[in-house]
Design a protein around this motif. Sequence first.
Motif, short mmCIF file in Angstrom:
data_model
loop_
_atom_site.label_atom_id
_atom_site.label_comp_id
_atom_site.label_asym_id
_atom_site.label_seq_id
_atom_site.Cartn_x
_atom_site.Cartn_y
_atom_site.Cartn_z
N GLU A 118 0.93 -1.26 -0.17
CA GLU A 118 -0.02 -0.14 -0.26
C GLU A 118 0.92 1.27 -0.01
OE1 GLU A 118 -3.67 0.39 -0.13
OE2 GLU A 118 -2.36 2.24 -1.00
N VAL A 119 0.60 2.16 -0.86
CA VAL A 119 1.32 3.39 -1.07
C VAL A 119 0.57 4.53 -0.21
CG1 VAL A 119 2.43 5.13 -2.67
CG2 VAL A 119 2.49 2.45 -3.19
N LYS A 120 1.10 5.09 0.73
CA LYS A 120 0.40 6.25 1.40
C LYS A 120 0.47 7.62 0.00
CE LYS A 120 0.30 8.95 5.64
NZ LYS A 120 0.97 8.94 7.07
N LEU A 121 -0.60 8.30 0.41
CA LEU A 121 -0.64 9.73 -0.37
C LEU A 121 -0.57 10.79 0.35
CD1 LEU A 121 -3.11 8.42 -3.20
CD2 LEU A 121 -0.69 8.41 -3.38
N PHE A 122 -0.28 11.84 -0.08
CA PHE A 122 -0.11 13.26 0.53
C PHE A 122 -0.88 14.18 -0.26
CE2 PHE A 122 3.43 10.75 2.22
CZ PHE A 122 3.13 10.72 3.49
N ASP A 123 -1.17 15.41 0.33
CA ASP A 123 -1.74 16.26 -0.31
C ASP A 123 -1.17 17.01 -1.26
OD1 ASP A 123 -2.41 19.95 0.51
OD2 ASP A 123 -3.76 18.54 -0.99
N GLN A 124 -1.47 17.24 -2.78
CA GLN A 124 -1.06 17.72 -4.01
C GLN A 124 -0.08 16.70 -4.53
OE1 GLN A 124 -2.19 20.56 -4.85
NE2 GLN A 124 -3.26 20.61 -3.25
N ASP A 125 -0.42 15.29 -4.11
CA ASP A 125 0.31 14.27 -4.86
C ASP A 125 -0.09 14.21 -6.49
OD1 ASP A 125 1.24 11.60 -2.53
OD2 ASP A 125 2.10 13.64 -3.15
N LYS A 126 0.69 13.92 -7.38
CA LYS A 126 0.18 13.84 -8.70
C LYS A 126 0.84 12.50 -8.92
CE LYS A 126 0.47 18.79 -9.95
NZ LYS A 126 1.01 19.71 -10.84
N VAL A 127 -0.23 11.67 -9.33
CA VAL A 127 0.11 10.12 -9.83
C VAL A 127 -0.15 9.89 -11.25
CG1 VAL A 127 -0.55 7.82 -9.22
CG2 VAL A 127 -0.72 9.45 -7.62
N ARG A 128 0.83 9.27 -11.80
CA ARG A 128 0.58 8.97 -13.43
C ARG A 128 1.03 7.64 -13.73
NH1 ARG A 128 0.83 11.44 -18.20
NH2 ARG A 128 1.95 10.42 -19.85
N MET A 129 -0.22 7.15 -14.34
CA MET A 129 0.04 5.49 -14.88
C MET A 129 0.57 5.49 -16.23
SD MET A 129 -1.00 3.91 -12.19
CE MET A 129 -1.91 4.46 -10.74
N PHE A 130 1.71 4.61 -16.28
CA PHE A 130 2.41 4.71 -17.75
C PHE A 130 1.74 3.89 -18.66
CE2 PHE A 130 5.45 7.62 -16.88
CZ PHE A 130 5.96 7.39 -15.45
N LYS A 131 1.51 3.91 -19.80
CA LYS A 131 1.21 2.93 -21.04
C LYS A 131 2.40 2.13 -21.26
CE LYS A 131 -1.48 2.82 -25.26
NZ LYS A 131 -2.17 3.84 -26.11
N ILE A 132 2.05 0.92 -21.78
CA ILE A 132 3.23 0.05 -22.08
C ILE A 132 4.22 0.52 -23.15
CG2 ILE A 132 3.67 -2.18 -22.99
CD1 ILE A 132 0.90 -3.33 -22.06
#
Length: 782
Positions: free
Chosen positions: A365-379
Amino acid sequence: MSRRNLTLSQAQELARQAGINPNDPDQIARVARARGVSEEQIQEWLIDLRLNNRGDTSGTGLEDLSGNLTSSDDIILSASTDQDSVPNTTTSKDTSGLEYFGYNIFSDTPDPFKPRTVGPVGDGYVVGPEDQLRLTVWGATEFQYELQVDVEGRILIPNIGMVTVAGQRLSNLRESLKVRLGKSYSGLLKDPPTIFIDLTVTRLRPIQLFVLGEVKNPGGYSFTHNSTIFNVLYGVGGPKISGSLRDVRIIREGKQVASIDLYELLLNGTDNQNIPLLNNDRIFIPPRESTVSVQGQIRRPAIYEMKPDEGLSQLIEFAGGVKSEAYGDRFQISRVIPIEQREDPSFARQIIDYPLKEVLSGEREVKLFDQDKVRMFKISEVSDDYVQIAGLVNQPGIYELSEKIRTIRDLILAADSLRDDAFLGRAILTRTNDDSTTTVFSVDLQAIIENEGSSQNITLQKRDQLQVFRNTVELIDQRYVNITGEVSKPGRYKYSENMSLEDLILKAGGFTEAAYIGDAEITRTEKTTSKNMLTSKLTHELTSDSEKKDDFYSVEHFWPILDNAKTFDLQHRDQVYIRRNPRFNEQRFISIEGEVEFAGTYTILSENERLSTVIERAGGLTREAYAAGARLFRGDREVIINLRELLQGDRTQEIFVKSGDSIWVPQIPNTVLVTGNVALDGFIKFKPDERLTYYLDQAGGMQQDSYKYVQLTQANGAIYQVRRKGWFKQNPKVEDGARINVIYELPEPESEKQSAGEILQKSVATLTSALTIIILAERAFN
């Protein structure tokens, strides 16, 4: 404008023809009332008109706490230059183009969510000042009054006087008014009654609410008592972008009584947290505390509000899950470095990579913080510094080409080695060249595993793919074991070497509550001692303590059972059966509705619970109950019962109830329905001891083309065919609530009609036979 059920546009057209401003709600309402249009219709027009005239200056704007409280029907969303306060497609996005999730739903107010001042209320509604009631009396005396509850909680009934009604539940008020009016109209209290009464609420009193905090239009408003938190927020335009959707607070008498998470509604469509609102409640929207964005290979890219205990798994769930083209080995978080931890003030963010597969599998589990920007990559977005292994290895997939993975042997070990049924004689390595052509190599896995320095252990290059095949020659393909009975996931499972009964139970998800934990039965295909035996039956003890073998399964039994199951080795094609504990029975229920003291659902207490005991547990019948009309339904069928005779002591009418039974006890109907081929189809007032012909006469008699049988359905559902012609014609008594159906008989075709001669011939033959019987009978007696 006096016509009913007009739409707003039709009413506006009529107003225009009459020289009235079609957009002025006051003029339209005044003229409509003068011409007899119902208040309910006028209110519908005003709501639609005011929503159409957004920003109009005709007295329909919002008022704040400094003025009078406004009605929910008067709330109009006027234009504003404050970008943060109008959640639409432009203002609800940040600089990256992502939308703040959930706010645009408040950009318009759909009609189904508008609070209404009219509508049905339940019997538990407590009447109060400003409510409008409708009193209806019918039967021997008929009248109807619209009664307004004054500020002192009273109504004035013509010819009766002032009656205090405030503070009473609607159901109790009906009964008290029945007694009060019964002094002047005795038919209300007769048994059976000749006058009937009903009381309904036609307009609801308002409650005053204060909406505060991060909302577009904070202030005080007037809503109906049945408004919900969602009605209120829709009515005032919803929270600002800066306001929280996860912590909508209800403040009552200085204390917070609820915190409502609107994501439950927005994501799941449920409003289980909905709290009834009371007069002078405060609805407070605090600022949004934590904001995280997610984009890339995600189904719903957006900016989400997160609670402190929520991590990446929850964010992915909010965003609808990752897309199938997401790169599983890595995703990226751009995180704001806390001010006190910044070594260089000009660099306020850091980039962190995590393995996506571990998060999706629940391993991490990855903890998140305020103003985090998560990016999921394409293959296709990730580096091509990878190799791939597929087929008969324990962990097939994509691996990074690195110092740890340089050769075929390294790749196999990184994939947790070969499976037991892998073919060691040959594997295929496919290499993609720079010009996109491919080269195929055949390698000997046996030589690679035995000697790391073998020439077969080829050094890998970017985008190499290794395919390991199944050994269909040396091993039996698709070996399996079966488990059935009281386990969570019964079925067929892959068999592996040294597999134990414990392994299979774990694969099957453990036991159900109904499992017999004494032992398990296993049947095995093997060479038997007798030619007549097809398989061998084995029994393995699961519970060592003989006193606990019949216990109902619970978590405390789980590990001791698995310890015993671990000692039993399974073989290919074993069939394991976990039997059901014969003493385990889930609770079974029946329902009873209608005229009993305590209607509802009841648990069957014993195998042979009787109908009479269920009635007794429900508190018996009410004074209005009609026992003879009680019905019992079992599935899609009806069981004929006679509850009246049963309660009078006739035990032959007793019946055992079963799970799923539903019992209905109606009110005394005081009518008999006559229908079908009669002159007057309808209800006839019931008279005790009257017979079938009485009700047929009251209905104007049967028509000529009626069938020879009349269908009589008594109140308890029993159906009889009553013969109406011939020597054995019948005229039974009819019970209260019965139904008489006179069946229409189709006329005979012309070709089948008999001539007068044929009829005469048959009549003579019938008469001769009858006379012969009479003569023989007289001789026998003489």
